[in-house]
Design an enzyme around this catalytic site. Structure first.
Site, PDB file in Angstrom:
ATOM      1  N   THR B 128       0.645  -0.673   0.019  1.00  0.00           N
ATOM      2  CA  THR B 128      -0.080  -0.418   0.206  1.00  0.00           C
ATOM      3  C   THR B 128       0.762   1.024   0.401  1.00  0.00           C
ATOM      4  O   THR B 128       2.100   0.729   0.662  1.00  0.00           O
ATOM      5  CB  THR B 128      -1.264   0.638   1.476  1.00  0.00           C
ATOM      6  OG1 THR B 128       0.135   0.398   2.601  1.00  0.00           O
ATOM      7  CG2 THR B 128      -1.958  -1.290   1.116  1.00  0.00           C
ATOM      8  N   ASP B 129       0.152   2.213  -0.433  1.00  0.00           N
ATOM      9  CA  ASP B 129       1.111   3.170   0.212  1.00  0.00           C
ATOM     10  C   ASP B 129       1.382   3.862   1.589  1.00  0.00           C
ATOM     11  O   ASP B 129       2.545   4.409   1.307  1.00  0.00           O
ATOM     12  CB  ASP B 129       0.307   4.579  -0.237  1.00  0.00           C
ATOM     13  CG  ASP B 129      -0.339   5.573  -1.778  1.00  0.00           C
ATOM     14  OD1 ASP B 129       0.488   4.086  -2.088  1.00  0.00           O
ATOM     15  OD2 ASP B 129      -1.191   5.355  -2.161  1.00  0.00           O
ATOM     16  N   CYS B 130       1.364   3.119   2.624  1.00  0.00           N
ATOM     17  CA  CYS B 130       2.251   3.431   3.420  1.00  0.00           C
ATOM     18  C   CYS B 130       2.671   2.034   4.038  1.00  0.00           C
ATOM     19  O   CYS B 130       3.373   2.575   4.916  1.00  0.00           O
ATOM     20  CB  CYS B 130       0.651   4.020   5.019  1.00  0.00           C
ATOM     21  SG  CYS B 130      -0.695   2.713   4.861  1.00  0.00           S
ATOM     22  N   TYR B 131       2.862   1.051   3.452  1.00  0.00           N
ATOM     23  CA  TYR B 131       2.988  -0.501   3.601  1.00  0.00           C
ATOM     24  C   TYR B 131       3.864  -0.658   2.221  1.00  0.00           C
ATOM     25  O   TYR B 131       2.519  -1.516   2.004  1.00  0.00           O
ATOM     26  CB  TYR B 131       2.487  -1.311   4.019  1.00  0.00           C
ATOM     27  CG  TYR B 131       2.282  -0.724   5.482  1.00  0.00           C
ATOM     28  CD1 TYR B 131       2.568  -0.628   6.315  1.00  0.00           C
ATOM     29  CD2 TYR B 131       0.904  -0.310   6.285  1.00  0.00           C
ATOM     30  CE1 TYR B 131       2.004  -0.546   8.219  1.00  0.00           C
ATOM     31  CE2 TYR B 131      -0.091  -0.215   7.712  1.00  0.00           C
ATOM     32  CZ  TYR B 131       1.103  -0.425   8.595  1.00  0.00           C
ATOM     33  OH  TYR B 131       0.853   0.547   9.281  1.00  0.00           O
TER      34      TYR B 131
END
Ligand code: SF4
Ligand code: SF4
Lengths: 134, 388
Positions: B128-131
């Site tokens: 994901t964008d954060c992970y």
């Protein structure tokens, strides 16, 4: 007089020879058949308890080997690894020879002399504390 | 004569507490009677060391750089459940290794973690964008991870069945190897030492109770799954089959492999021996009535495990005294018995807990809430949505 437990392994070519009969006749030994079977590859296996003088037993062993019988010291078959054993007692319920038993303090113990090498205990131990040398 | 938990804890602190194990109290009551025992004795320790499949551990691995939101996790090739936050996972005791099958699994991972061994961690993610990370391969041990706590949904069964096999074939079960034609029978409860058999109506054991778990302090988190308090009981309160259960929690990092042991039942799978000790405060005379229970007063039902159905035929009841004697009688034949739990180890735990209470390192707790004393276990029926 001594008593010894012996596992006799008969290769297929001599499986029908009357060698066991000679144990009594020629060597004057008393014996008790604890277990006998013919495996799927036609090898015969017989667990004997022999009683007689040490000398006669040794002569008998040499005779058997000469006839092509393989000998195994049966007493060394099953080993209990006390460090691994958690002292549950599953093995006790399965042990035909009553070689596994519970001491008064609920510790599980193993008496090799009583083992008849039936093999029933081999895959029962949840922590692999029972090993076989057979 | 009644005592509060606070009064007992005062005695623990001042070193005046009198503690017996659940075995020792039996003869004490026989010699001194109920009333005197209730006033003399403050605490009774109970214990069990038995295979408990419903066990496992939550682990938080810490964040990698760049971070990953793990969606599939393997510990030494054993799958762990990762459908929770980014780096949390639950490793269940019975999960099998994807490479070694029944030779290794969740319980072995837990035992290796406790032993301080290094464990191979592999995880995958969708990113994901954060992970952003999609895969990780690394090693962990109990010092590198944040939290690791055992959370066992169902332990310490209050009594359990006796298993036997009427069929002509050897069968391999969670009750061990069962020989054909009633060749043997196995049982699992610690009987007179067992925690829930000494407090059959859960008067002192409840949610929040501090216990001995796997060699360290643990707690009762909730009633266990399949908690079944309405099981038929004898007049002394002892249920004649599986009844109450407990969900337990404790710090895995502080545990010892002496009291947590991975196990494989051939042909069945992997499970875990869990050592549990529970102190029971002697709050009044009624408590002594329960605590004096001995093997000959505790009965379990013998079931035929060769019948592969939910309801198995029963061969009646036997006492733990008979079970421990090494043989029971089924259909007029003598059947050798064996325990799948360790009475020796249960006894050792009861004594450790007794010593800890006596030397002031273990105090007692009042439950925060009681365990349910009503309720039964539901079955799972196969139905269509309309039928439900
Ligand atoms: S089954 Fe294994 S662990 Fe249990 S008592 Fe026998 S040898 Fe020990
Ligand atoms: S081989 Fe048979 S007799 Fe020997 S210990 Fe195992 S179960 Fe007992």
């Amino acid at each position: 007089m001594v008593t010894e437990k012996l596992m006799l392994i008969f290769p297929p070519n001599i499986v029908k020879k009357p060698v066991v009969y000679r144990i009594v006749k020629d060597f004057d030994l008393e014996f008790n058949i604890l277990r006998a079977e013919i495996t799927s590859d036609l090898e015969g296996k017989m667990l004997l308890e022999i009683k007689g003088s040490k000398e006669r037993i040794n002569e008998c062993k040499s005779y058997l080997v000469k006839e092509g019988v393989e000998l195994e010291e049966a007493a060394k078959g099953i080993i209990l690894d006390k460090d691994k054993c958690v002292n549950c007692g599953i093995c006790i319920s399965l042990c035909l020879g009553k070689a596994f038993y519970l001491k008064d303090n609920y510790e599980v113990n193993f008496d090799q002399n009583k083992c008849i090498l039936c093999g029933l205990c081999l895959n029962c131990c949840p922590v692999k504390a029972i090993k076989s040398k057979i | 004569m009644t005592k509060t938990i606070d009064e007992i804890n005062e005695k623990i602190k001042s070193g005046k507490v009198v503690v017996l194990t659940a075995e020792e109290i039996i003869s004490y009551v026989e010699e001194n009677g109920i009333k005197k025992t209730a006033s003399d004795i403050d605490v009774v320790t109970t214990a069990t060391f038995s295979p408990m499949c419903s066990s496992g551990a939550f682990i938080n691995f810490g964040h990698s750089d760049p971070p990953i939101k793990m969606s599939k996790v393997w510990l030494n090739d054993v799958p762990a459940y990762a459908g929770i936050a980014a780096v949390d996972a639950y490793i269940g005791a019975t999960e099998l290794s994807e490479t070694e099958g029944m030779n290794y699994g969740g319980a072995y991972v837990i035992e290796d973690l406790i032993a301080g061994k290094n464990i191979k961690l592999r995880a995958t993610a969708y990113g994901t964008d954060c992970y952003p990370r999609k895969e990780i391969n690394t090693y962990i041990n109990k010092d590198t991870i944040n939290q690791a706590y055992l959370f066992n949904p169902r332990n310490v069964y209050q009594n359990y069945s006796v298993a036997t096999n009427s069929s002509p074939k050897t069968i391999y079960t969670y009750m061990g190897k069962l020989l054909p034609h009633f060749g043997n029978a196995t049982y699992s409860s610690a009987g007179q030492l067992s925690p829930m058999l000494n407090d059959p109506y859960y008067r002192t054991i409840g949610i929040g109770t501090k216990i001995f778990l796997g060699g360290t302090v643990g707690f009762v988190a909730w009633q266990g799954t399949q908690h079944n308090p309405e099981t038929e009981r004898l007049p002394n309160g002892v249920p004649v089959g599986g009844a109450g259960t407990l969900a337990l929690i404790g710090d895995l990092k502080q545990m010892s492999t002496k009291f947590i042991k991975a196990a494989t039942f051939t042909g069945y799978g992997i499970t875990m021996f869990v050592g549990v000790g529970i102190p029971i405060p002697v709050i009044d005379s009624e408590m002594v009535e329960y605590l004096k229970v001995k093997d000959e007063d505790i009965y379990a039902t013998v079931y035929d495990y060769s019948v592969q159905r939910r309801n198995k035929p029963s061969y009646g009841r036997v006492s733990y005294k008979e079970l421990r004697s090494g043989k029971i009688t089924i259909h007029k034949r003598e059947v050798p018995t064996g325990s799948i739990s360790s009475y020796l180890k249960a006894r050792e735990i009861a004594h450790i807990l007794k010593d800890q209470i006596k030397n002031g390192t273990f105090t007692l707790t009042q439950p925060v809430a009681n365990l349910p004393t009503e309720g039964t276990v539901k079955a799972l029926d196969i139905v269509s949505e309309e039928e439900l």
